[in-house]
Motif scaffolding. Structure first.
Motif, PDB file in Angstrom:
ATOM      1  N   ALA A  39       0.840  -1.209   0.000  1.00 32.22           N
ATOM      2  CA  ALA A  39       0.000   0.000   0.000  1.00 32.22           C
ATOM      3  C   ALA A  39       0.871   1.254   0.000  1.00 32.22           C
ATOM      4  O   ALA A  39       0.550   2.239  -0.679  1.00 32.22           O
ATOM      5  N   ASP A  40       1.981   1.212   0.723  1.00 36.10           N
ATOM      6  CA  ASP A  40       2.881   2.368   0.796  1.00 36.10           C
ATOM      7  C   ASP A  40       3.632   2.616  -0.506  1.00 36.10           C
ATOM      8  O   ASP A  40       4.137   3.711  -0.727  1.00 36.10           O
ATOM      9  N   HIS A  41       3.737   1.601  -1.354  1.00 34.36           N
ATOM     10  CA  HIS A  41       4.527   1.717  -2.586  1.00 34.36           C
ATOM     11  C   HIS A  41       3.667   1.702  -3.848  1.00 34.36           C
ATOM     12  O   HIS A  41       4.141   1.320  -4.917  1.00 34.36           O
ATOM     13  N   GLN A  42       2.441   2.143  -3.751  1.00 31.10           N
ATOM     14  CA  GLN A  42       1.579   2.184  -4.930  1.00 31.10           C
ATOM     15  C   GLN A  42       2.089   3.177  -5.972  1.00 31.10           C
ATOM     16  O   GLN A  42       2.026   2.914  -7.172  1.00 31.10           O
ATOM     17  N   ASP A  43       2.613   4.298  -5.508  1.00 34.03           N
ATOM     18  CA  ASP A  43       3.081   5.330  -6.442  1.00 34.03           C
ATOM     19  C   ASP A  43       4.314   4.884  -7.234  1.00 34.03           C
ATOM     20  O   ASP A  43       4.540   5.374  -8.345  1.00 34.03           O
ATOM     21  N   ASP A  44       5.088   3.953  -6.692  1.00 30.29           N
ATOM     22  CA  ASP A  44       6.303   3.501  -7.370  1.00 30.29           C
ATOM     23  C   ASP A  44       6.008   2.906  -8.747  1.00 30.29           C
ATOM     24  O   ASP A  44       6.816   3.006  -9.662  1.00 30.29           O
ATOM     25  N   TYR A  45       4.864   2.263  -8.873  1.00 36.31           N
ATOM     26  CA  TYR A  45       4.495   1.612 -10.138  1.00 36.31           C
ATOM     27  C   TYR A  45       3.163   2.142 -10.677  1.00 36.31           C
ATOM     28  O   TYR A  45       2.569   1.513 -11.538  1.00 36.31           O
ATOM     29  N   HIS A  46       2.694   3.251 -10.154  1.00 39.19           N
ATOM     30  CA  HIS A  46       1.375   3.787 -10.530  1.00 39.19           C
ATOM     31  C   HIS A  46       0.335   2.680 -10.421  1.00 39.19           C
ATOM     32  O   HIS A  46      -0.446   2.436 -11.338  1.00 39.19           O
ATOM     33  N   ALA A  47       0.363   2.013  -9.296  1.00 44.84           N
ATOM     34  CA  ALA A  47      -0.472   0.832  -9.058  1.00 44.84           C
ATOM     35  C   ALA A  47      -1.604   1.171  -8.092  1.00 44.84           C
ATOM     36  O   ALA A  47      -1.632   2.245  -7.490  1.00 44.84           O
ATOM     37  N   THR A  48      -2.512   0.223  -7.961  1.00 47.83           N
ATOM     38  CA  THR A  48      -3.533   0.280  -6.921  1.00 47.83           C
ATOM     39  C   THR A  48      -3.410  -0.995  -6.099  1.00 47.83           C
ATOM     40  O   THR A  48      -3.033  -2.040  -6.624  1.00 47.83           O
ATOM     41  N   PHE A  49      -3.735  -0.874  -4.829  1.00 49.05           N
ATOM     42  CA  PHE A  49      -3.697  -2.045  -3.957  1.00 49.05           C
ATOM     43  C   PHE A  49      -5.038  -2.165  -3.271  1.00 49.05           C
ATOM     44  O   PHE A  49      -5.364  -1.408  -2.363  1.00 49.05           O
ATOM     45  N   LYS A  50      -5.853  -3.106  -3.757  1.00 51.46           N
ATOM     46  CA  LYS A  50      -7.193  -3.310  -3.214  1.00 51.46           C
ATOM     47  C   LYS A  50      -7.432  -4.791  -3.011  1.00 51.46           C
ATOM     48  O   LYS A  50      -7.078  -5.604  -3.868  1.00 51.46           O
ATOM     49  N   GLN A  51      -8.016  -5.145  -1.882  1.00 54.70           N
ATOM     50  CA  GLN A  51      -8.391  -6.515  -1.541  1.00 54.70           C
ATOM     51  C   GLN A  51      -7.234  -7.503  -1.735  1.00 54.70           C
ATOM     52  O   GLN A  51      -7.406  -8.600  -2.240  1.00 54.70           O
ATOM     53  N   GLY A  52      -6.032  -7.071  -1.348  1.00 52.79           N
ATOM     54  CA  GLY A  52      -4.872  -7.941  -1.385  1.00 52.79           C
ATOM     55  C   GLY A  52      -4.239  -8.115  -2.753  1.00 52.79           C
ATOM     56  O   GLY A  52      -3.354  -8.950  -2.920  1.00 52.79           O
ATOM     57  N   VAL A  53      -4.666  -7.337  -3.756  1.00 47.93           N
ATOM     58  CA  VAL A  53      -4.106  -7.456  -5.110  1.00 47.93           C
ATOM     59  C   VAL A  53      -3.455  -6.128  -5.491  1.00 47.93           C
ATOM     60  O   VAL A  53      -4.095  -5.075  -5.492  1.00 47.93           O
ATOM     61  N   TYR A  54      -2.179  -6.184  -5.831  1.00 46.96           N
ATOM     62  CA  TYR A  54      -1.398  -5.040  -6.294  1.00 46.96           C
ATOM     63  C   TYR A  54      -1.533  -5.021  -7.818  1.00 46.96           C
ATOM     64  O   TYR A  54      -0.995  -5.881  -8.510  1.00 46.96           O
ATOM     65  N   THR A  55      -2.284  -4.052  -8.355  1.00 48.02           N
ATOM     66  CA  THR A  55      -2.604  -4.027  -9.781  1.00 48.02           C
ATOM     67  C   THR A  55      -1.864  -2.898 -10.478  1.00 48.02           C
ATOM     68  O   THR A  55      -1.941  -1.738 -10.068  1.00 48.02           O
ATOM     69  N   ILE A  56      -1.170  -3.276 -11.559  1.00 45.06           N
ATOM     70  CA  ILE A  56      -0.451  -2.314 -12.393  1.00 45.06           C
ATOM     71  C   ILE A  56      -1.064  -2.372 -13.786  1.00 45.06           C
ATOM     72  O   ILE A  56      -1.121  -3.438 -14.399  1.00 45.06           O
ATOM     73  N   ILE A  57      -1.508  -1.230 -14.271  1.00 44.75           N
ATOM     74  CA  ILE A  57      -2.063  -1.147 -15.625  1.00 44.75           C
ATOM     75  C   ILE A  57      -1.109  -0.321 -16.460  1.00 44.75           C
ATOM     76  O   ILE A  57      -0.865   0.851 -16.171  1.00 44.75           O
ATOM     77  N   LEU A  58      -0.570  -0.932 -17.494  1.00 45.32           N
ATOM     78  CA  LEU A  58       0.377  -0.260 -18.376  1.00 45.32           C
ATOM     79  C   LEU A  58      -0.381   0.350 -19.550  1.00 45.32           C
ATOM     80  O   LEU A  58      -1.155  -0.331 -20.230  1.00 45.32           O
ATOM     81  N   GLY A  59      -0.165   1.634 -19.784  1.00 44.53           N
ATOM     82  CA  GLY A  59      -0.835   2.316 -20.892  1.00 44.53           C
ATOM     83  C   GLY A  59      -2.341   2.250 -20.745  1.00 44.53           C
ATOM     84  O   GLY A  59      -2.904   2.533 -19.694  1.00 44.53           O
ATOM     85  N   ASP A  60      -2.991   1.821 -21.822  1.00 43.89           N
ATOM     86  CA  ASP A  60      -4.459   1.716 -21.830  1.00 43.89           C
ATOM     87  C   ASP A  60      -4.962   0.445 -21.150  1.00 43.89           C
ATOM     88  O   ASP A  60      -6.160   0.295 -20.930  1.00 43.89           O
ATOM     89  N   GLY A  61      -4.072  -0.512 -20.879  1.00 39.75           N
ATOM     90  CA  GLY A  61      -4.470  -1.737 -20.200  1.00 39.75           C
ATOM     91  C   GLY A  61      -5.399  -2.599 -21.030  1.00 39.75           C
ATOM     92  O   GLY A  61      -6.283  -3.267 -20.502  1.00 39.75           O
ATOM     93  N   LEU A  62      -5.172  -2.621 -22.345  1.00 38.03           N
ATOM     94  CA  LEU A  62      -6.044  -3.368 -23.253  1.00 38.03           C
ATOM     95  C   LEU A  62      -5.439  -4.705 -23.686  1.00 38.03           C
ATOM     96  O   LEU A  62      -5.984  -5.371 -24.561  1.00 38.03           O
ATOM     97  N   GLY A  63      -4.321  -5.091 -23.073  1.00 36.79           N
ATOM     98  CA  GLY A  63      -3.628  -6.294 -23.520  1.00 36.79           C
ATOM     99  C   GLY A  63      -3.717  -7.440 -22.553  1.00 36.79           C
ATOM    100  O   GLY A  63      -4.634  -7.551 -21.738  1.00 36.79           O
ATOM    101  N   LYS A  64      -2.725  -8.264 -22.656  1.00 35.80           N
ATOM    102  CA  LYS A  64      -2.612  -9.478 -21.856  1.00 35.80           C
ATOM    103  C   LYS A  64      -2.406  -9.132 -20.386  1.00 35.80           C
ATOM    104  O   LYS A  64      -1.817  -8.104 -20.059  1.00 35.80           O
ATOM    105  N   SER A  65      -2.882 -10.005 -19.501  1.00 36.46           N
ATOM    106  CA  SER A  65      -2.651  -9.766 -18.081  1.00 36.46           C
ATOM    107  C   SER A  65      -1.824 -10.915 -17.499  1.00 36.46           C
ATOM    108  O   SER A  65      -1.829 -12.033 -18.007  1.00 36.46           O
ATOM    109  N   LEU A  66      -1.118 -10.585 -16.435  1.00 37.27           N
ATOM    110  CA  LEU A  66      -0.229 -11.521 -15.763  1.00 37.27           C
ATOM    111  C   LEU A  66      -0.522 -11.436 -14.279  1.00 37.27           C
ATOM    112  O   LEU A  66      -0.558 -10.358 -13.708  1.00 37.27           O
ATOM    113  N   THR A  67      -0.753 -12.618 -13.652  1.00 38.36           N
ATOM    114  CA  THR A  67      -1.017 -12.601 -12.221  1.00 38.36           C
ATOM    115  C   THR A  67      -0.059 -13.535 -11.514  1.00 38.36           C
ATOM    116  O   THR A  67       0.510 -14.425 -12.128  1.00 38.36           O
TER     117      THR A  67
END
Length: 98
Positions: A70-98
């Protein structure tokens, strides 16, 4: 004697529940690439590798890994909700990796 068996059984069930809960709290990540182009997919995997290295540093000596994420969300322009650290690159219209 029968009450003792019931008590031991209840304690064992509680211990099992606690250990299952501890395992389920492992942080998770999700990275979504900009598009399905190979260069965007390659970027997604590079970000994943960087994130795993950074995560190991962030959680050294930390009791709560979720708080570190939660403290490092800005490092990757991420969100941290419900235990998932989510990073969306660009428009986020492509493949996802978990």
């Amino acid at each position: 004697m029968n009450n003792l068996k019931k008590l031991i059984f209840i304690i064992l069930v509680c211990m099992l529940c606690v250990s299952v809960e501890a395992k389920s709290q492992n942080p998770k990540y999700k990275i979504i690439s900009n598009s399905y182009k190979q260069e965007d997919i390659n970027e997604m995997y590079e970000i994943k590798n960087e994130l795993l290295i950074d995560y190991k540093e962030w959680v050294k000596g930390v009791d709560n890994p979720d708080q570190a994420l939660a403290d490092h969300q800005d490092d990757y322009h991420a969100t941290f909700k419900q235990g998932v650290y989510t990073i969306i690159l660009g428009d986020g219209l492509g493949k996802s990796l978990t």
